[in-house]
Structure formats: C-alpha cells, structure tokens
Design an enzyme around this catalytic site. Structure first.
Site, PDB file in Angstrom:
ATOM      1  N   GLY A 117      51.021  38.823  26.647  1.00 16.20           N
ATOM      2  CA  GLY A 117      50.135  39.926  26.292  1.00 16.20           C
ATOM      3  C   GLY A 117      48.791  39.833  26.991  1.00 16.20           C
ATOM      4  N   LEU A 118      48.719  39.037  28.075  1.00 11.88           N
ATOM      5  CA  LEU A 118      47.458  38.904  28.820  1.00 11.88           C
ATOM      6  C   LEU A 118      47.565  39.546  30.203  1.00 11.88           C
ATOM      7  CD1 LEU A 118      46.528  35.216  27.889  1.00 11.88           C
ATOM      8  CD2 LEU A 118      45.745  37.322  26.800  1.00 11.88           C
ATOM      9  N   SER A 119      48.579  40.373  30.390  1.00 12.89           N
ATOM     10  CA  SER A 119      48.717  41.173  31.616  1.00 12.89           C
ATOM     11  C   SER A 119      48.887  40.349  32.876  1.00 12.89           C
ATOM     12  CB  SER A 119      47.514  42.095  31.802  1.00 12.89           C
ATOM     13  OG  SER A 119      47.471  43.007  30.771  1.00 12.89           O
ATOM     14  N   SER A 120      49.779  39.360  32.809  1.00 15.76           N
ATOM     15  CA  SER A 120      50.062  38.610  34.038  1.00 15.76           C
ATOM     16  C   SER A 120      50.659  39.548  35.079  1.00 15.76           C
ATOM     17  CB  SER A 120      51.008  37.452  33.747  1.00 15.76           C
ATOM     18  OG  SER A 120      52.172  37.922  33.115  1.00 15.76           O
ATOM     19  N   ASP A 165      45.780  47.843  31.533  1.00 14.38           N
ATOM     20  CA  ASP A 165      45.863  46.508  32.133  1.00 14.38           C
ATOM     21  C   ASP A 165      45.429  46.541  33.598  1.00 14.38           C
ATOM     22  OD1 ASP A 165      47.014  46.177  29.687  1.00 14.38           O
ATOM     23  OD2 ASP A 165      49.051  45.898  30.433  1.00 14.38           O
TER      24      ASP A 165
END
Ligand code: GLA
Length: 374
Positions: A117-120, A165
């Site tokens: 959920g950290l937009s890798s 994102d």
C-alpha cells in the site's frame, strides 16, 4: 546502485534516476471519485542506474529479484504478470503520446516494500519514465508524466487505479504533504508540522485478489453516483445524500457515505495540519479508519489491530489504514519526541496480538521523481 551497474556493464552509469513511494495521510478511495486526497511522497524510492544504447532495446536487471527484463521498443508485447510490465507499460504510454524513445540498459532496485500500500508500482513507473526521459531528452512535466503512468497502469497492466499514487511520486515535495484535487489535478503543498512524525506501520500481511475488490468498489461508487444523477460522487452534497439515501441498497449507501464523509474529512485535515492542530488531524484519521472498516469495508483484522495498537500509544494523535486496503500498511501521526519509542512498542504489542512481526518506518516527506547525470 552504481556499483551494481558497473559490475554488470563494466562501465560507469550515465544516469541515476529515482522515484519515491508514497503514504496517504487521509482521503482514501476518493481519488477515482474525483475527490480529495492528502498523501506525501516518502524517503523510500525505486532507483535505476542506466546508460543509453544505440539501438531500440531496453535491458533492465532487477538487483532485488535477480531477473533481467529485455524488450524491443519497436515490438512491445505483454509478458507474464510481474514487475516487467510496468516499464513496458511506460514505454507503451510514452509512445502512444507521440514521444520518440531511445533504448537503454541499467539496473533497478527498490526500498519501497512491495504490495504494502506504499505504491511501489507507481515508483517503478515514474522511475522508468524518468529513465526514458533522460536518455531521449524528453521534457519532464511531472503531472503529465503522472497521467501517462496512470494510463500505463490502467491500460497496459490492467489495474484500474486512480491518479493519487502516480501524481504523488511525480510531484512530491520535501517536508510537505500534497492536497490534491483529483478532478482538476490541482496540487497544494501542505507543510507538515515539525513536531509531528509520520510512522508507516507494515502489518506484513498481503492480500491477493485486491484488484478485483478494488474494481468492485469503483463500480459500487459509480452505481451510487448514478442513483443521484451524478457522474461522480465528488458532486454529492450532504443534503442530497440525506434526502436520497433511503432509496439506496444498504451496501451502496455505505460506500457513498464513506466517500462523502472522507472528502469532508480530508479538507478538514488539511486545515488542521495548516493550523498545527495535530489532535484534530489525528482524530480525523481515526474516523477515516472506522469509515474504511465499516462503510467501505476495505480494512482487515491485521490493519484494525495495528490501528488500535498505534492509536493507544502515548504521543500518537491518530492512525489509519493507508492505500487500497485489505492488508499492507497503516499510517500514524505521532509526536516527534515520542516516535522513536512508539515503534518498538507497537511491534511488540502487534506481535503479541497477532503473532506477526511488523515493520515500522519513520518516514519523511520527500521530493518527487528525479534524474541525475553522473
Ligand atoms: C490504490 C490506488 C489509488 C487509490 C488508493 C485508495 O492505492 O492505486 O489510486 O485509489 O488505492 O485510496
């Protein structure tokens, strides 16, 4: 990075590019409803070291996965699922927009936990876009590149994400969160109070089928908007909702209520941060979590436990799940003085409650995607 590059190619790299992941402070599942979000880019990024090639080949070795991706810009085709589809999708979207590309080779490595959920994926997209822009000498227009990256993800990768994102990874600003109006794409930097730390709390849980549940939520929001004669829930007023909610099916009513309230909460949180009212900002985050859990139904037992544990720590103003949901990370707003001690306490309590070893990152708000000539 540079050493990894030199080991592979026996020459120094010409460019080093990077693009950050992001954490969303508040405004969840509002971007695809044309609403408001308040994310920040984080000091964890995806890095690529590269040099141009004389031909149209792209050759990219992942130092994390020990895999090499190779594709011809003149013959782009889908491969299996995996990280390789993001760089290809970016090449495709750039070419679709009429830009002429050049081949390059390099190594890629990331510090953004995957699927958390950290937009890798947005970070891979924007780093790749910067790589193409660097070698082909393309103008770098961050919002335009973010839109191209979203198009790559929507149409090439096949994930129906919103714009948050990519826009955050492209336009991040050190020490600031970004208030984004996802309809006009207007970005307003919001300074983060110095007395606050942002803690990212990774539950270590990942969920499959996230994208089908995500698409279903999008569909439910569309149904909700249509019931009010609107094209997007952004335009729904409190009054119209109060008058018309009785006509909605219960599930749709809950989804609509989340989006309506979340947009209002996000705007209030922006004000609260500007006025350094951290207690209020934290309270809004806790309300956001409850709404995502009960009305939008995208939380999980692990996320609920994490948020409850974090919010109970001394010096914590509030916490909530962040990103698409169903697993991954929570975010907490914590007094800077208390942040160091809070991390180990949270992981200990979380391990005791769930048996899972969580990871805690104290994150700083970082700048957006960048390219450096070396
Ligand atoms: C994912 C999507 C974003 C946004 C969030 C939920 O991260 O990529 O566009 O919809 O979920 O807020």
């Amino acid at each position: 990075m540079e050493r990894g590059f030199a080991a592979r190619f026996r020459q120094p790299a010409e460019w080093i590019v990077h693009a950050p992941g992001r954490v969303n402070l508040i405004g969840e599942h509002t971007d695809y409803n044309d609403g408001y979000v308040l994310p920040m880019a984080i000091d964890r990024a995806v890095w690529i070291a590269l040099r141009p090639r004389a031909d149209q080949l792209v050759r990219l070795e992942s130092l994390d996965f020990h895999e090499t991706l190779e594709f011809d810009l003149q013959a782009l085709g889908h491969g299996g699922p995996g990280w390789g589809e993001y760089p290809k999708g970016i090449a495709w979207a750039l070419q679709q927009s009429g830009r002429r590309l050049r081949g390059w080779e390099g190594v890629i490595s990331g510090e953004v936990p995957l699927g958390a959920g950290l937009s890798s994926s947005a970070a891979v997209e924007l780093a790749t876009a910067r790589a193409f822009a660097a070698v082909a000498d393309l103008e770098w227009d961050p919002p335009a590149m973010a839109q191209l990256a979203q198009r790559a993800e929507n149409e090439w990768v096949g994930v129906a994400c919103g714009i948050m994102d990519q826009l955050t990874s492209a336009c991040g600003l050190a020490d600031h969160a970004l208030r984004i109006d996802c309809r006009s794409l207007e970005i307003e930097p919001v300074p983060l109070p110095e007395s606050a730390s942002v803690l990212v709390l990774d539950t270590g849980t990942r969920r499959d089928l996230v994208s089908s549940a995500y698409n279903q939520r999008r569909e439910e929001c569309r149904t909700g908007a249509q019931a009010f004669g609107l094209t997007s829930l952004r335009d729904l007023t409190e009054e119209a909702f109060a008058a018309g909610q009785g006509r909605l099916e219960p599930v749709i009513r809950r989804r609509v209520r989340h989006v309506l309230n979340e947009n209002a909460r996000t705007l209030r949180a922006v004000q609260a941060l500007r006025q350094r009212e951290l207690e209020l900002a934290g309270r809004l985050m806790v309300q956001s979590h409850a709404s995502l859990r009960d009305d939008f139904e995208v939380s999980s037992p692990a996320l609920d436990a994490m948020v409850e544990i974090a919010a109970a720590q001394p010096g914590c103003w509030g916490a909530r799940m962040t990103g698409g949901g169903f697993g991954g990370c929570a975010v907490a707003l914590v007094d800077r003085e208390a942040a160091g001690a809070a991390g180990p306490r949270i992981t200990a309590a979380f391990r005791e409650r769930t048996g899972i070893q969580a990871a805690v990152y104290i994150c700083r708000a970082a700048g957006g995607a960048e390219a450096m000539h070396v």
